[in-house]
Design a protein around this motif. Sequence first.
Motif, PDB file in Angstrom:
ATOM      1  N   LYS A   8       0.824  -1.208   0.000  1.00  0.00           N
ATOM      2  CA  LYS A   8       0.000   0.000   0.000  1.00  0.00           C
ATOM      3  C   LYS A   8       0.860   1.260   0.000  1.00  0.00           C
ATOM      4  O   LYS A   8       0.586   2.202  -0.740  1.00  0.00           O
ATOM      5  CB  LYS A   8      -0.958   0.018   1.185  1.00  0.00           C
ATOM      6  N   ARG A   9       1.909   1.284   0.798  1.00  0.00           N
ATOM      7  CA  ARG A   9       2.796   2.466   0.829  1.00  0.00           C
ATOM      8  C   ARG A   9       3.483   2.672  -0.511  1.00  0.00           C
ATOM      9  O   ARG A   9       3.588   3.783  -1.002  1.00  0.00           O
ATOM     10  CB  ARG A   9       3.831   2.339   1.942  1.00  0.00           C
ATOM     11  N   VAL A  10       3.955   1.584  -1.107  1.00  0.00           N
ATOM     12  CA  VAL A  10       4.597   1.684  -2.420  1.00  0.00           C
ATOM     13  C   VAL A  10       3.585   2.182  -3.453  1.00  0.00           C
ATOM     14  O   VAL A  10       3.868   3.107  -4.220  1.00  0.00           O
ATOM     15  CB  VAL A  10       5.213   0.332  -2.853  1.00  0.00           C
ATOM     16  N   ALA A  11       2.393   1.603  -3.459  1.00  0.00           N
ATOM     17  CA  ALA A  11       1.354   2.006  -4.419  1.00  0.00           C
ATOM     18  C   ALA A  11       0.964   3.473  -4.229  1.00  0.00           C
ATOM     19  O   ALA A  11       0.761   4.202  -5.212  1.00  0.00           O
ATOM     20  CB  ALA A  11       0.124   1.113  -4.271  1.00  0.00           C
ATOM     21  N   ASP A  12       0.876   3.937  -2.978  1.00  0.00           N
ATOM     22  CA  ASP A  12       0.550   5.342  -2.719  1.00  0.00           C
ATOM     23  C   ASP A  12       1.626   6.274  -3.273  1.00  0.00           C
ATOM     24  O   ASP A  12       1.320   7.324  -3.843  1.00  0.00           O
ATOM     25  CB  ASP A  12       0.353   5.593  -1.221  1.00  0.00           C
ATOM     26  N   MET A  13       2.886   5.913  -3.101  1.00  0.00           N
ATOM     27  CA  MET A  13       3.986   6.744  -3.616  1.00  0.00           C
ATOM     28  C   MET A  13       4.000   6.734  -5.140  1.00  0.00           C
ATOM     29  O   MET A  13       4.230   7.769  -5.764  1.00  0.00           O
ATOM     30  CB  MET A  13       5.340   6.266  -3.076  1.00  0.00           C
ATOM     31  N   ALA A  15       1.400   6.309  -7.059  1.00  0.00           N
ATOM     32  CA  ALA A  15       0.230   7.099  -7.474  1.00  0.00           C
ATOM     33  C   ALA A  15       0.498   8.600  -7.372  1.00  0.00           C
ATOM     34  O   ALA A  15      -0.016   9.382  -8.173  1.00  0.00           O
ATOM     35  CB  ALA A  15      -0.982   6.724  -6.632  1.00  0.00           C
ATOM     36  N   ALA A  16       1.328   9.012  -6.420  1.00  0.00           N
ATOM     37  CA  ALA A  16       1.625  10.435  -6.227  1.00  0.00           C
ATOM     38  C   ALA A  16       2.788  10.928  -7.092  1.00  0.00           C
ATOM     39  O   ALA A  16       3.045  12.124  -7.167  1.00  0.00           O
ATOM     40  CB  ALA A  16       1.943  10.690  -4.755  1.00  0.00           C
ATOM     41  N   SER A  17       3.466  10.029  -7.761  1.00  0.00           N
ATOM     42  CA  SER A  17       4.653  10.384  -8.547  1.00  0.00           C
ATOM     43  C   SER A  17       4.283  10.982  -9.904  1.00  0.00           C
ATOM     44  O   SER A  17       3.349  10.528 -10.560  1.00  0.00           O
ATOM     45  CB  SER A  17       5.506   9.135  -8.784  1.00  0.00           C
ATOM     46  N   PRO A  18       5.051  11.977 -10.353  1.00  0.00           N
ATOM     47  CA  PRO A  18       4.833  12.482 -11.708  1.00  0.00           C
ATOM     48  C   PRO A  18       5.207  11.452 -12.779  1.00  0.00           C
ATOM     49  O   PRO A  18       4.876  11.610 -13.938  1.00  0.00           O
ATOM     50  CB  PRO A  18       5.730  13.726 -11.787  1.00  0.00           C
ATOM     51  N   TYR A  19       5.872  10.382 -12.366  1.00  0.00           N
ATOM     52  CA  TYR A  19       6.281   9.304 -13.273  1.00  0.00           C
ATOM     53  C   TYR A  19       5.336   8.109 -13.164  1.00  0.00           C
ATOM     54  O   TYR A  19       5.682   6.995 -13.541  1.00  0.00           O
ATOM     55  CB  TYR A  19       7.715   8.875 -12.972  1.00  0.00           C
ATOM     56  N   ARG A  20       4.148   8.328 -12.637  1.00  0.00           N
ATOM     57  CA  ARG A  20       3.203   7.254 -12.345  1.00  0.00           C
ATOM     58  C   ARG A  20       2.996   6.294 -13.516  1.00  0.00           C
ATOM     59  O   ARG A  20       3.118   5.082 -13.365  1.00  0.00           O
ATOM     60  CB  ARG A  20       1.855   7.846 -11.931  1.00  0.00           C
ATOM     61  N   SER A  21       2.673   6.803 -14.688  1.00  0.00           N
ATOM     62  CA  SER A  21       2.361   5.919 -15.814  1.00  0.00           C
ATOM     63  C   SER A  21       3.560   5.043 -16.177  1.00  0.00           C
ATOM     64  O   SER A  21       3.398   3.850 -16.456  1.00  0.00           O
ATOM     65  CB  SER A  21       1.876   6.711 -17.026  1.00  0.00           C
ATOM     66  N   LEU A  22       4.732   5.596 -16.156  1.00  0.00           N
ATOM     67  CA  LEU A  22       5.933   4.817 -16.456  1.00  0.00           C
ATOM     68  C   LEU A  22       6.175   3.757 -15.388  1.00  0.00           C
ATOM     69  O   LEU A  22       6.441   2.592 -15.700  1.00  0.00           O
ATOM     70  CB  LEU A  22       7.150   5.735 -16.567  1.00  0.00           C
ATOM     71  N   LEU A  23       6.067   4.143 -14.128  1.00  0.00           N
ATOM     72  CA  LEU A  23       6.305   3.196 -13.038  1.00  0.00           C
ATOM     73  C   LEU A  23       5.296   2.059 -13.041  1.00  0.00           C
ATOM     74  O   LEU A  23       5.640   0.912 -12.748  1.00  0.00           O
ATOM     75  CB  LEU A  23       6.277   3.924 -11.690  1.00  0.00           C
ATOM     76  N   PHE A  51      18.160   2.570  -9.498  1.00  0.00           N
ATOM     77  CA  PHE A  51      17.616   3.790 -10.073  1.00  0.00           C
ATOM     78  C   PHE A  51      16.594   4.262  -9.052  1.00  0.00           C
ATOM     79  O   PHE A  51      15.686   3.515  -8.697  1.00  0.00           O
ATOM     80  CB  PHE A  51      16.954   3.516 -11.427  1.00  0.00           C
ATOM     81  N   GLN A  52      16.767   5.478  -8.524  1.00  0.00           N
ATOM     82  CA  GLN A  52      15.925   5.954  -7.448  1.00  0.00           C
ATOM     83  C   GLN A  52      15.260   7.277  -7.812  1.00  0.00           C
ATOM     84  O   GLN A  52      15.866   8.108  -8.477  1.00  0.00           O
ATOM     85  CB  GLN A  52      16.746   6.148  -6.171  1.00  0.00           C
ATOM     86  N   ILE A  53      14.041   7.449  -7.340  1.00  0.00           N
ATOM     87  CA  ILE A  53      13.297   8.695  -7.509  1.00  0.00           C
ATOM     88  C   ILE A  53      12.951   9.193  -6.118  1.00  0.00           C
ATOM     89  O   ILE A  53      12.366   8.452  -5.318  1.00  0.00           O
ATOM     90  CB  ILE A  53      12.009   8.479  -8.327  1.00  0.00           C
ATOM     91  N   VAL A  54      13.303  10.427  -5.817  1.00  0.00           N
ATOM     92  CA  VAL A  54      12.997  10.997  -4.510  1.00  0.00           C
ATOM     93  C   VAL A  54      11.497  11.250  -4.428  1.00  0.00           C
ATOM     94  O   VAL A  54      10.915  11.897  -5.301  1.00  0.00           O
ATOM     95  CB  VAL A  54      13.772  12.313  -4.278  1.00  0.00           C
ATOM     96  N   CYS A  55      10.873  10.703  -3.385  1.00  0.00           N
ATOM     97  CA  CYS A  55       9.438  10.905  -3.149  1.00  0.00           C
ATOM     98  C   CYS A  55       9.221  12.016  -2.134  1.00  0.00           C
ATOM     99  O   CYS A  55       8.320  12.837  -2.292  1.00  0.00           O
ATOM    100  CB  CYS A  55       8.788   9.628  -2.627  1.00  0.00           C
ATOM    101  N   LEU A  73      27.091  20.030  -6.686  1.00  0.00           N
ATOM    102  CA  LEU A  73      26.675  19.779  -8.065  1.00  0.00           C
ATOM    103  C   LEU A  73      25.173  19.980  -8.234  1.00  0.00           C
ATOM    104  O   LEU A  73      24.717  20.461  -9.267  1.00  0.00           O
ATOM    105  CB  LEU A  73      27.047  18.361  -8.490  1.00  0.00           C
ATOM    106  N   ALA A  74      24.398  19.586  -7.213  1.00  0.00           N
ATOM    107  CA  ALA A  74      22.942  19.699  -7.318  1.00  0.00           C
ATOM    108  C   ALA A  74      22.298  19.532  -5.955  1.00  0.00           C
ATOM    109  O   ALA A  74      22.883  18.945  -5.045  1.00  0.00           O
ATOM    110  CB  ALA A  74      22.395  18.632  -8.273  1.00  0.00           C
ATOM    111  N   GLN A  75      21.109  20.064  -5.849  1.00  0.00           N
ATOM    112  CA  GLN A  75      20.227  19.843  -4.710  1.00  0.00           C
ATOM    113  C   GLN A  75      18.975  19.226  -5.303  1.00  0.00           C
ATOM    114  O   GLN A  75      18.533  19.634  -6.368  1.00  0.00           O
ATOM    115  CB  GLN A  75      19.879  21.157  -4.008  1.00  0.00           C
ATOM    116  N   GLY A  76      18.405  18.252  -4.637  1.00  0.00           N
ATOM    117  CA  GLY A  76      17.221  17.607  -5.193  1.00  0.00           C
ATOM    118  C   GLY A  76      16.146  17.406  -4.158  1.00  0.00           C
ATOM    119  O   GLY A  76      16.422  17.305  -2.965  1.00  0.00           O
ATOM    120  N   GLY A  77      14.935  17.354  -4.634  1.00  0.00           N
ATOM    121  CA  GLY A  77      13.783  17.082  -3.788  1.00  0.00           C
ATOM    122  C   GLY A  77      12.857  16.127  -4.503  1.00  0.00           C
ATOM    123  O   GLY A  77      13.305  15.308  -5.317  1.00  0.00           O
ATOM    124  N   ALA A  78      11.569  16.257  -4.233  1.00  0.00           N
ATOM    125  CA  ALA A  78      10.578  15.358  -4.834  1.00  0.00           C
ATOM    126  C   ALA A  78      10.731  15.286  -6.343  1.00  0.00           C
ATOM    127  O   ALA A  78      10.936  16.305  -7.009  1.00  0.00           O
ATOM    128  CB  ALA A  78       9.176  15.805  -4.464  1.00  0.00           C
TER     129      ALA A  78
END
Length: 104
Positions: A8-13, A15-23, A51-55, A73-78
């Motif tokens: 459920k936690r994985v599915a919720d993340m 669903a909230a990702s901008p990469y949802r369709s790909l994932l 390969f990781q995506i920050v949630c 080099l960079a700062q990253g978030g969601a």
Amino acid sequence: MKRITEKKRVADMVAASPYRSLLEELNIPLFLAAYEAGEFISAPWGQQTLFQIVCQGELSIYYVRDDGSKYSLAQGGAAYCLGEMALFEPNDATVFAQAATCCV
């Protein structure tokens, strides 16, 4: 790093990702990786295999110069992606990715 496999936690993340369709199209088991602030997400002494995506949370990617000083080099978030460069270039022995805050 704490690996979270609760469906459920994985599915919720996802669903909230901008990469949802790909994932959702991937035919591999997905999991969440939780990092504490200050924990290394990737470092030269560890082979980068994910390969990781920050949630949630923030991270810092920096280079360590020959004199030991850091160069940001960079700062990253969601939605920030990590690990994609490993597809194209070998591991850089001087680049670190570190959780600035708790990251999931």
